[in-house]
Scaffold this active site. Structure first.
Site, PDB file in Angstrom:
ATOM      1  N   GLY A   1       0.762  -1.250   0.000  1.00 55.04           N
ATOM      2  CA  GLY A   1       0.000   0.000   0.000  1.00 55.04           C
ATOM      3  C   GLY A   1       0.789   1.294   0.000  1.00 55.04           C
ATOM      4  O   GLY A   1       0.280   2.328  -0.406  1.00 55.04           O
TER       5      GLY A   1
ATOM      6  N   ASP B   1       0.944   3.083   4.413  1.00 57.32           N
ATOM      7  CA  ASP B   1      -0.155   3.830   3.818  1.00 57.32           C
ATOM      8  C   ASP B   1      -1.128   4.338   4.871  1.00 57.32           C
ATOM      9  O   ASP B   1      -1.481   5.503   4.888  1.00 57.32           O
ATOM     10  CB  ASP B   1      -0.885   2.995   2.743  1.00 57.32           C
ATOM     11  CG  ASP B   1      -1.317   1.618   3.231  1.00 57.32           C
ATOM     12  OD1 ASP B   1      -1.062   1.276   4.396  1.00 57.32           O
ATOM     13  OD2 ASP B   1      -1.916   0.873   2.429  1.00 57.32           O
TER      14      ASP B   1
ATOM     15  N   ASP C   1      -4.838   1.872  10.777  1.00 53.89           N
ATOM     16  CA  ASP C   1      -6.253   1.601  11.034  1.00 53.89           C
ATOM     17  C   ASP C   1      -6.371   1.009  12.442  1.00 53.89           C
ATOM     18  O   ASP C   1      -6.420   1.751  13.412  1.00 53.89           O
ATOM     19  CB  ASP C   1      -6.779   0.678   9.928  1.00 53.89           C
ATOM     20  CG  ASP C   1      -8.262   0.417  10.029  1.00 53.89           C
ATOM     21  OD1 ASP C   1      -8.927   1.059  10.854  1.00 53.89           O
ATOM     22  OD2 ASP C   1      -8.782  -0.443   9.289  1.00 53.89           O
ATOM     23  N   SER C   2      -6.355  -0.317  12.579  1.00 56.76           N
ATOM     24  CA  SER C   2      -6.378  -0.895  13.935  1.00 56.76           C
ATOM     25  C   SER C   2      -5.024  -0.738  14.613  1.00 56.76           C
ATOM     26  O   SER C   2      -4.919  -0.777  15.830  1.00 56.76           O
ATOM     27  CB  SER C   2      -6.738  -2.386  13.861  1.00 56.76           C
ATOM     28  OG  SER C   2      -5.651  -3.107  13.315  1.00 56.76           O
ATOM     29  N   GLY C   3      -3.973  -0.601  13.801  1.00 64.08           N
ATOM     30  CA  GLY C   3      -2.621  -0.500  14.343  1.00 64.08           C
ATOM     31  C   GLY C   3      -1.906  -1.838  14.408  1.00 64.08           C
ATOM     32  O   GLY C   3      -0.716  -1.906  14.708  1.00 64.08           O
TER      33      GLY C   3
ATOM     34  N   THR D   1      -0.899  -3.922  12.087  1.00 61.59           N
ATOM     35  CA  THR D   1       0.210  -4.088  11.143  1.00 61.59           C
ATOM     36  C   THR D   1       1.454  -3.344  11.628  1.00 61.59           C
ATOM     37  O   THR D   1       2.528  -3.929  11.739  1.00 61.59           O
ATOM     38  CB  THR D   1      -0.190  -3.538   9.753  1.00 61.59           C
ATOM     39  OG1 THR D   1      -1.421  -4.137   9.379  1.00 61.59           O
ATOM     40  CG2 THR D   1       0.866  -3.822   8.719  1.00 61.59           C
ATOM     41  N   LEU D   2       1.271  -2.079  11.927  1.00 62.82           N
ATOM     42  CA  LEU D   2       2.420  -1.267  12.313  1.00 62.82           C
ATOM     43  C   LEU D   2       3.044  -1.785  13.613  1.00 62.82           C
ATOM     44  O   LEU D   2       4.263  -1.844  13.748  1.00 62.82           O
ATOM     45  CB  LEU D   2       1.983   0.192  12.458  1.00 62.82           C
ATOM     46  CG  LEU D   2       3.051   1.235  12.190  1.00 62.82           C
ATOM     47  CD1 LEU D   2       3.696   1.047  10.835  1.00 62.82           C
ATOM     48  CD2 LEU D   2       2.449   2.637  12.275  1.00 62.82           C
TER      49      LEU D   2
ATOM     50  N   LYS E   1      -6.443   6.869  10.723  1.00 59.04           N
ATOM     51  CA  LYS E   1      -7.896   6.929  10.928  1.00 59.04           C
ATOM     52  C   LYS E   1      -8.197   7.308  12.361  1.00 59.04           C
ATOM     53  O   LYS E   1      -7.605   6.778  13.291  1.00 59.04           O
ATOM     54  CB  LYS E   1      -8.531   5.562  10.645  1.00 59.04           C
ATOM     55  CG  LYS E   1      -8.705   5.264   9.188  1.00 59.04           C
ATOM     56  CD  LYS E   1      -9.577   4.031   8.990  1.00 59.04           C
ATOM     57  CE  LYS E   1      -9.427   3.522   7.576  1.00 59.04           C
ATOM     58  NZ  LYS E   1     -10.106   2.238   7.356  1.00 59.04           N
TER      59      LYS E   1
ATOM     60  N   ARG F   1      -5.648   0.998  -6.624  1.00 57.11           N
ATOM     61  CA  ARG F   1      -4.385   1.551  -6.111  1.00 57.11           C
ATOM     62  C   ARG F   1      -3.891   2.703  -6.982  1.00 57.11           C
ATOM     63  O   ARG F   1      -3.154   3.563  -6.520  1.00 57.11           O
ATOM     64  CB  ARG F   1      -3.296   0.475  -6.079  1.00 57.11           C
ATOM     65  CG  ARG F   1      -3.532  -0.637  -5.068  1.00 57.11           C
ATOM     66  CD  ARG F   1      -2.249  -1.440  -4.892  1.00 57.11           C
ATOM     67  NE  ARG F   1      -2.454  -2.723  -4.244  1.00 57.11           N
ATOM     68  CZ  ARG F   1      -2.475  -2.917  -2.923  1.00 57.11           C
ATOM     69  NH1 ARG F   1      -2.328  -1.905  -2.110  1.00 57.11           N
ATOM     70  NH2 ARG F   1      -2.652  -4.121  -2.421  1.00 57.11           N
TER      71      ARG F   1
END
Ligand code: IMP
Ligand code: MG
Length: 187
Positions: free
Chosen positions: A54, A109, A112-114, A116-117, A140, A174
């Protein structure tokens, strides 16, 4: 960035209900963010680690505004397999570069929920860099079970599912040069 503009460029007008961030707004803000990054104390000349897929468009624009040498590497991680709901996190590409004792800037990118990061930060911490900062294109505004936040964000947005500027829905959209919101029928 809360307002949805209803005028959608013609090729996309029957697929999207609106534009959240225009191409022009993106260009202006990404330039500004590159300056913020460049003037942040002790960020140094970071190794940039971008999350595939992303972040590719944001990364390309951001690093072209950074007027110093920056090594760039990629980690592949996928959480949205086919649609809007997060699935199990799968690593699809490992880091190639040695980042021991380096200052790292992780670029993604969207936060969101966090999930991944947070997971990626853990993996990178295991490689002994001297510092880690995170930079996302979008953050978000939502309540997160996780406490992770981004050190830098180009824009904060409401909790919409967005596409474009690198972000997809089921593999598509994308290539939009702006950030849009899909029609309800598409999702
Ligand atoms: P998180 O793990 O829930 O923070 O989600 C992060 C990843 O999910 C991002 O890197 C995106 O690839 C994807 N994602 C989250 N929200 C959206 C969205 O609104 N549109 C497209 N992809 C999204
Ligand atoms: Mg992603």
């Amino acid at each position: 960035m809360d307002q949805i503009r209803r005028e959608v460029p013609p090729p996309w007008s029957h697929r999207l209900q609106g534009v959240l961030i225009t191409e022009r707004e993106i260009r202006f803000r990404v330039k500004q963010l590159a300056v913020e990054l460049g003037t942040t104390a002790n960020l140094g000349n970071p190794v940039v680690i971008a999350l595939l897929n992303g972040s590719f468009m944001f990364l390309a624009d951001l690093i072209r505004e950074m007027p110093f040498e920056i090594p760039v590497d990629f980690i592949g991680v996928s959480s949205y397999r086919d649609g809007k709901k997060p699935a199990r996190l799968v690593f699809t590409k490992a880091l190639d570069m040695d980042i021991k004792n380096k200052d790292v800037l992780i670029v993604d990118d969207i936060l969101d929920s966090g999930q991944t990061l947070q997971k990626v930060v853990q993996v990178i911490e295991g490689l002994s860099p001297s510092s880690i900062r995170t930079c996302v294109f979008l953050e978000k505004k939502r309540t997160r079970a996780l406490t992770i936040h981004a050190d830098f964000a180009a824009f904060c947005i409401p909790d919409y599912f967005v596409v474009g500027y690198g972000m997809d829905f089921a593999g598509n959209y994308r290539n939009l040069p702006f950030v849009g919101i899909l029609n309800d029928e598409q999702v």
